[in-house]
Motif scaffolding. Structure first.
Motif, PDB file in Angstrom:
ATOM      1  N   GLU A 125       0.818  -1.210   0.000  1.00 48.94           N
ATOM      2  CA  GLU A 125       0.000   0.000   0.000  1.00 48.94           C
ATOM      3  C   GLU A 125       0.852   1.260   0.000  1.00 48.94           C
ATOM      4  O   GLU A 125       0.582   2.201  -0.759  1.00 48.94           O
ATOM      5  N   ASP A 161       3.952   1.525  -0.967  1.00 48.88           N
ATOM      6  CA  ASP A 161       4.673   1.590  -2.239  1.00 48.88           C
ATOM      7  C   ASP A 161       3.772   2.098  -3.352  1.00 48.88           C
ATOM      8  O   ASP A 161       4.175   2.931  -4.179  1.00 48.88           O
ATOM      9  N   SER A 162       2.547   1.605  -3.383  1.00 50.49           N
ATOM     10  CA  SER A 162       1.586   2.051  -4.402  1.00 50.49           C
ATOM     11  C   SER A 162       1.321   3.539  -4.274  1.00 50.49           C
ATOM     12  O   SER A 162       1.222   4.262  -5.282  1.00 50.49           O
ATOM     13  N   PRO A 189       2.974  -2.641  -7.255  1.00 48.25           N
ATOM     14  CA  PRO A 189       2.541  -1.298  -6.851  1.00 48.25           C
ATOM     15  C   PRO A 189       2.302  -0.361  -8.026  1.00 48.25           C
ATOM     16  O   PRO A 189       1.462   0.548  -7.941  1.00 48.25           O
ATOM     17  N   THR A 190       3.001  -0.586  -9.127  1.00 44.41           N
ATOM     18  CA  THR A 190       2.784   0.243 -10.318  1.00 44.41           C
ATOM     19  C   THR A 190       1.397   0.010 -10.889  1.00 44.41           C
ATOM     20  O   THR A 190       0.709   0.952 -11.302  1.00 44.41           O
ATOM     21  N   GLU A 244      -1.217  -0.948  -9.198  1.00 48.16           N
ATOM     22  CA  GLU A 244      -2.130  -0.297  -8.263  1.00 48.16           C
ATOM     23  C   GLU A 244      -2.162   1.212  -8.492  1.00 48.16           C
ATOM     24  O   GLU A 244      -3.219   1.840  -8.532  1.00 48.16           O
ATOM     25  N   ALA A 245      -0.979   1.795  -8.634  1.00 52.01           N
ATOM     26  CA  ALA A 245      -0.882   3.242  -8.809  1.00 52.01           C
ATOM     27  C   ALA A 245      -1.528   3.695 -10.109  1.00 52.01           C
ATOM     28  O   ALA A 245      -2.148   4.771 -10.171  1.00 52.01           O
ATOM     29  N   THR A 292      -3.582  -7.047  -4.048  1.00 48.98           N
ATOM     30  CA  THR A 292      -3.956  -5.867  -4.825  1.00 48.98           C
ATOM     31  C   THR A 292      -5.453  -5.565  -4.694  1.00 48.98           C
ATOM     32  O   THR A 292      -6.267  -6.468  -4.503  1.00 48.98           O
TER      33      THR A 292
END
Length: 281
Positions: free
Chosen positions: A79, A81-82, A110-111, A113-114, A211
């Motif tokens: 979380e 990191d995202s 995380p990418t 997610e982002a 995720t």
């Protein structure tokens, strides 16, 4: 699946790309946002970064907070990191600049997610904003919703010979010896040793937290996968599965294979830079 094998490359493409972009309209060029993987840091991409900047592009390297910045595992490594990737993306996009988003290894999670978080923000924006024009996975995890690195690795029988050690505080470290054997097995020895010496522990929760989104598939972002034939950290068969997963959504039409270990950005930066520049064109 359309597959392209990249072998011997020169600086000609990068030089021509520099001329084309510097002499045309620099304000229209997208910004590269680079996301490193587990144990790594943005400086591991310094050679690729220099080539992209030399071609006239801005580059933002995201430092994941779960890697090397914690005294103990907070329990939400993925979380945070995202959020770090999303913040970096938002700064670029809110300045009305487009982004080519590049993720390596664990960084793909995380990418992804982002990409979803920022795409949702973008839909609500009233002022002009940029957008993610390309999402590139470099030997990276491409997760569905509700997955984690652990579940995706198990499904693909990912390598277990990394043998990370977990501290009482929930931080995972990898030894220099194992890193060289698994992450840098085709990288020249001196370069591999230097890279391994800079690796830092990562929070265990980054690998097990699941995720919330499927950012690579649900927001109309064009995706490309760059796979590595001699990868010991992530079996090529697993990378093939990820590439097929992307193609099945209609998000991508080409997978590029490099004759490399898990870390081509170290020992073949020109090849990696060329692929990224081609995607940005």
């Amino acid at each position: 699946m359309a597959v392209c094998c990249l072998a011997i490359l020169t600086t000609d493409f990068i030089n021509s790309h520099w001329t084309k972009n510097i002499m045309s309209n620099p304000d229209k060029r997208p910004t590269f946002v680079l996301v490193h993987g587990a144990w790594h840091e943005p400086s591991h991409f310094q050679s690729v970064t220099a080539l992209l900047e030399g071609a006239g592009y801005k580059v933002e390297g995201v430092s994941l907070p779960s890697v090397g910045h914690l005294d103990k595992d907070p329990g939400n490594g993925l979380e945070i990191d995202s959020a770090a990737v999303a913040n970096a993306l938002s700064k670029v996009i809110n300045s009305n600049r487009d982004v080519v988003l590049v993720a390596h290894s664990y960084g793909g999670i995380p990418t992804s997610e982002a990409a979803a978080i920022v795409s949702q923000e973008q839909e609500k924006a009233t002022d002009p904003v940029g957008r993610i024009v390309k999402l590139i996975y470099l030997a990276a995890y491409v997760p569905p919703k509700g997955a984690s690195l652990v579940t995706e690795s198990a499904a693909g029988q990912s390598s277990t010979n990394r043998q990370p050690t977990v501290s009482e505080n929930g931080l995972m470290a990898i030894t220099v010896e194992n890193a060289i054997h698994v992450l840098y097995n085709t990288t020249p020895a001196a370069l591999a040793e230097e890279a391994a010496s800079k690796l830092r522990p990562i929070a265990l929760s980054s690998f097990v937290q699941t995720t919330k989104f499927c950012g690579w598939a649900d927001y109309g972002i064009s995706v490309r996968y760059i796979a590595c034939k001699q990868d010991k950290a992530m079996p090529p068969s697993l990378q093939q599965d990820f590439a097929a997963r992307i193609e099945a959504t209609g998000s991508a039409s080409e997978t590029v294979w490099l004759d490399s270990d898990h870390s081509p950005f170290l020992h073949m930066p020109e090849q990696v830079a060329e692929l990224l520049l081609a995607a940005a064109a």
